[in-house]
Write a protein that holds these residues in place. Structure first.
Motif, PDB file in Angstrom:
ATOM      1  N   TYR A 148      30.756  36.309  41.167  1.00  0.00           N
ATOM      2  CA  TYR A 148      32.090  36.125  40.412  1.00  0.00           C
ATOM      3  C   TYR A 148      31.912  35.840  38.749  1.00  0.00           C
ATOM      4  O   TYR A 148      32.354  35.397  38.101  1.00  0.00           O
ATOM      5  CB  TYR A 148      32.725  34.617  40.973  1.00  0.00           C
ATOM      6  CG  TYR A 148      33.114  34.783  42.505  1.00  0.00           C
ATOM      7  CD1 TYR A 148      33.414  35.694  42.930  1.00  0.00           C
ATOM      8  CD2 TYR A 148      32.837  33.516  43.004  1.00  0.00           C
ATOM      9  CE1 TYR A 148      33.747  35.818  44.509  1.00  0.00           C
ATOM     10  CE2 TYR A 148      32.984  33.420  44.411  1.00  0.00           C
ATOM     11  CZ  TYR A 148      33.349  34.675  44.984  1.00  0.00           C
ATOM     12  OH  TYR A 148      33.532  34.618  46.427  1.00  0.00           O
ATOM     13  N   THR A 154      39.960  31.037  36.056  1.00  0.00           N
ATOM     14  CA  THR A 154      39.393  29.457  36.605  1.00  0.00           C
ATOM     15  C   THR A 154      39.407  29.985  38.424  1.00  0.00           C
ATOM     16  O   THR A 154      40.387  30.484  38.726  1.00  0.00           O
ATOM     17  CB  THR A 154      40.421  28.491  36.719  1.00  0.00           C
ATOM     18  OG1 THR A 154      40.460  28.369  35.128  1.00  0.00           O
ATOM     19  CG2 THR A 154      39.649  27.322  37.236  1.00  0.00           C
ATOM     20  N   ILE A 155      38.380  29.584  38.856  1.00  0.00           N
ATOM     21  CA  ILE A 155      38.192  29.734  40.135  1.00  0.00           C
ATOM     22  C   ILE A 155      38.246  28.707  40.970  1.00  0.00           C
ATOM     23  O   ILE A 155      37.374  27.534  40.662  1.00  0.00           O
ATOM     24  CB  ILE A 155      36.894  30.641  40.389  1.00  0.00           C
ATOM     25  CG1 ILE A 155      36.647  31.810  39.812  1.00  0.00           C
ATOM     26  CG2 ILE A 155      36.492  31.109  41.845  1.00  0.00           C
ATOM     27  CD1 ILE A 155      35.269  32.254  39.678  1.00  0.00           C
ATOM     28  N   HIS A 156      39.261  28.356  42.064  1.00  0.00           N
ATOM     29  CA  HIS A 156      39.340  27.281  42.861  1.00  0.00           C
ATOM     30  C   HIS A 156      38.890  27.429  44.091  1.00  0.00           C
ATOM     31  O   HIS A 156      39.289  28.215  45.084  1.00  0.00           O
ATOM     32  CB  HIS A 156      40.951  26.920  42.749  1.00  0.00           C
ATOM     33  CG  HIS A 156      41.578  26.719  41.418  1.00  0.00           C
ATOM     34  ND1 HIS A 156      41.633  25.371  41.013  1.00  0.00           N
ATOM     35  CD2 HIS A 156      41.937  27.577  40.570  1.00  0.00           C
ATOM     36  CE1 HIS A 156      42.344  25.508  39.881  1.00  0.00           C
ATOM     37  NE2 HIS A 156      42.385  26.610  39.591  1.00  0.00           N
ATOM     38  N   LEU A 157      37.775  26.906  44.466  1.00  0.00           N
ATOM     39  CA  LEU A 157      37.080  27.164  45.671  1.00  0.00           C
ATOM     40  C   LEU A 157      37.370  26.227  46.673  1.00  0.00           C
ATOM     41  O   LEU A 157      37.418  24.779  46.376  1.00  0.00           O
ATOM     42  CB  LEU A 157      35.580  26.994  45.654  1.00  0.00           C
ATOM     43  CG  LEU A 157      34.901  28.026  44.560  1.00  0.00           C
ATOM     44  CD1 LEU A 157      33.299  27.966  44.498  1.00  0.00           C
ATOM     45  CD2 LEU A 157      35.242  29.501  45.122  1.00  0.00           C
ATOM     46  N   CYS A 165      27.998  26.408  48.228  1.00  0.00           N
ATOM     47  CA  CYS A 165      28.061  27.143  46.844  1.00  0.00           C
ATOM     48  C   CYS A 165      27.820  26.163  45.649  1.00  0.00           C
ATOM     49  O   CYS A 165      27.215  26.855  44.660  1.00  0.00           O
ATOM     50  CB  CYS A 165      29.310  27.739  46.513  1.00  0.00           C
ATOM     51  SG  CYS A 165      29.788  29.269  47.705  1.00  0.00           S
ATOM     52  N   LEU A 169      26.460  28.022  42.199  1.00  0.00           N
ATOM     53  CA  LEU A 169      27.447  28.356  41.564  1.00  0.00           C
ATOM     54  C   LEU A 169      27.603  26.973  40.364  1.00  0.00           C
ATOM     55  O   LEU A 169      28.366  26.322  40.992  1.00  0.00           O
ATOM     56  CB  LEU A 169      28.766  28.555  42.057  1.00  0.00           C
ATOM     57  CG  LEU A 169      28.748  30.173  42.784  1.00  0.00           C
ATOM     58  CD1 LEU A 169      30.130  30.234  43.535  1.00  0.00           C
ATOM     59  CD2 LEU A 169      28.240  31.240  41.922  1.00  0.00           C
ATOM     60  N   SER A 171      29.124  27.408  37.036  1.00  0.00           N
ATOM     61  CA  SER A 171      30.093  27.813  35.991  1.00  0.00           C
ATOM     62  C   SER A 171      30.968  26.726  35.642  1.00  0.00           C
ATOM     63  O   SER A 171      31.589  26.187  36.640  1.00  0.00           O
ATOM     64  CB  SER A 171      30.521  29.168  36.187  1.00  0.00           C
ATOM     65  OG  SER A 171      31.253  29.384  35.001  1.00  0.00           O
ATOM     66  N   LYS A 173      34.122  27.546  34.832  1.00  0.00           N
ATOM     67  CA  LYS A 173      35.262  28.108  35.315  1.00  0.00           C
ATOM     68  C   LYS A 173      35.518  27.936  36.998  1.00  0.00           C
ATOM     69  O   LYS A 173      36.333  28.241  37.516  1.00  0.00           O
ATOM     70  CB  LYS A 173      35.222  29.680  35.210  1.00  0.00           C
ATOM     71  CG  LYS A 173      34.146  30.452  35.795  1.00  0.00           C
ATOM     72  CD  LYS A 173      34.171  31.867  35.336  1.00  0.00           C
ATOM     73  CE  LYS A 173      33.238  32.793  36.066  1.00  0.00           C
ATOM     74  NZ  LYS A 173      33.164  34.203  35.832  1.00  0.00           N
ATOM     75  N   VAL A 174      34.535  27.293  37.618  1.00  0.00           N
ATOM     76  CA  VAL A 174      34.526  27.178  38.763  1.00  0.00           C
ATOM     77  C   VAL A 174      35.045  25.622  39.325  1.00  0.00           C
ATOM     78  O   VAL A 174      34.327  24.627  38.818  1.00  0.00           O
ATOM     79  CB  VAL A 174      33.014  27.181  39.654  1.00  0.00           C
ATOM     80  CG1 VAL A 174      33.397  27.036  41.255  1.00  0.00           C
ATOM     81  CG2 VAL A 174      32.751  28.873  39.417  1.00  0.00           C
ATOM     82  N   TYR A 176      36.061  22.924  42.289  1.00  0.00           N
ATOM     83  CA  TYR A 176      35.630  22.627  43.652  1.00  0.00           C
ATOM     84  C   TYR A 176      36.656  21.762  44.127  1.00  0.00           C
ATOM     85  O   TYR A 176      36.836  20.610  43.570  1.00  0.00           O
ATOM     86  CB  TYR A 176      34.281  22.150  43.979  1.00  0.00           C
ATOM     87  CG  TYR A 176      33.014  23.026  43.782  1.00  0.00           C
ATOM     88  CD1 TYR A 176      32.756  24.141  44.980  1.00  0.00           C
ATOM     89  CD2 TYR A 176      32.431  23.131  42.566  1.00  0.00           C
ATOM     90  CE1 TYR A 176      31.786  24.985  44.587  1.00  0.00           C
ATOM     91  CE2 TYR A 176      31.341  23.952  42.424  1.00  0.00           C
ATOM     92  CZ  TYR A 176      31.006  25.168  43.526  1.00  0.00           C
ATOM     93  OH  TYR A 176      30.021  26.020  43.183  1.00  0.00           O
TER      94      TYR A 176
END
Length: 223
Positions: A148, A154-157, A165, A169, A171, A173-174, A176
Motif C-alpha cells: 500500500y 488514509t488506510i483503515h484496517l 500487519c 505496516l 506508516s 497513514k495506516v 488500525y
C-alpha cells in the motif's frame, strides 16, 4: 414483513441474525478458536428464530456470507443456508464477507481495507470507500513493508488479518481498528435486504462459496 435469516461462518465467528426490513431483531454469535460452527450453527438458528418470535415459515429468504474465508466455515454455512432455502422454497442471497467486515466501521475519508487471515503473512482483502462501494477487487495478498505504499489516502484496517500487519505496516497513514476482528451477520441485515428488494438471488443448486484459494490439507509433522 420481510424476515431474513442471515448466516455468517466465514471466520472463527459463528453468527446468526434474524432481520426484518433490513434491521436486526436478534443476533446470536460466538467466536472460538476451535471453529464450533458444526456444533452450534443450527442451535443458533433455532434460538434466533425463537427469540424473534417467528417460525421457519415466516422467513422470506436466507442470506449467507459467501467468502472469502475459512474453507470449512464457509462450507458449513453455505450448506445450512442452501438446505433451508431448498426445504422452505425461499430465495438464497449471497453476501460479500469482506464488505460485511468493512461495514463494521464508519469513516469520513480514506479507504476501508478489511483483512481476513489466510495464514502466515497472507490475507484476503479488498478496498472499500466510505460508502462501502468496492474500489479494488478481492484478492489474496502477501503483506510486507511496501504494501500500500502507492496509496495516498488514509488506510483503515479491520479484521483478524490486520492484526498481524502491525509487524510490518508502520506508516502514519495506516489506522488500525483493533476492536473489529471478525465479520458478523449483524452487518448482513441491511445488505441482504437490499439484495432481496432487487431480487438479487443465487441459484440454490449451483451456488458455491467464494473460497478464493484452493483448499490445502495440512498435517502435523511426525515426531
Amino acid at each position: 414483513m420481510a424476515y431474513i435469516l442471515n448466516i455468517e461462518t466465514a471466520t472463527k465467528n459463528c453468527s446468526v441474525t434474524v432481520a426484518n426490513q433490513g434491521k436486526t431483531i436478534v443476533c446470536i454469535e460466538v467466536a472460538e478458536e476451535g471453529y464450533s460452527h458444526a456444533e452450534k450453527l443450527h442451535l443458533f438458528i433455532e434460538e434466533a428464530l425463537q427469540k424473534a418470535g417467528i417460525t421457519f415459515q415466516d422467513l422470506k429468504a436466507v442470506a449467507v456470507s459467501q467468502g472469502p474465508g475459512s474453507y470449512t466455515g464457509l462450507r458449513i454455512g453455505v450448506s445450512a443456508a442452501k438446505g433451508l432455502s431448498y426445504s422452505l422454497n425461499i430465495p438464497l442471497i449471497a453476501v460479500d464477507t469482506l464488505e460485511a467486515l468493512a461495514r463494521k466501521i464508519t469513516i469520513e475519508s480514506g479507504v476501508i481495507v478489511p483483512m481476513i487471515d489466510a495464514r502466515r503473512m497472507e490475507v484476503f482483502t479488498a478496498f472499500f470507500d466510505k460508502s462501502y462501494a468496492k474500489t479494488r477487487d478481492t484478492k489474496a495478498e502477501i503483506i510486507d513493508d511496501t504494501t500500500y505504499s502507492e496509496v495516498s489516502e488514509t488506510i483503515h484496517l479491520v479484521g483478524d488479518g490486520a492484526m498481524k500487519c502491525k509487524e510490518v505496516l508502520h506508516s502514519e497513514k495506516v489506522v488500525y481498528h483493533d476492536e473489529v476482528v471478525y465479520p458478523s451477520s449483524n452487518e448482513m441485515s441491511l445488505m441482504s435486504f437490499e439484495k432481496y428488494k432487487k431480487s438479487d438471488f443465487v441459484d440454490v443448486a449451483y451456488f458455491e462459496p467464494f473460497y478464493l484459494k484452493d483448499f490445502v490439507m495440512t498435517t502435523k509433522a511426525k515426531a
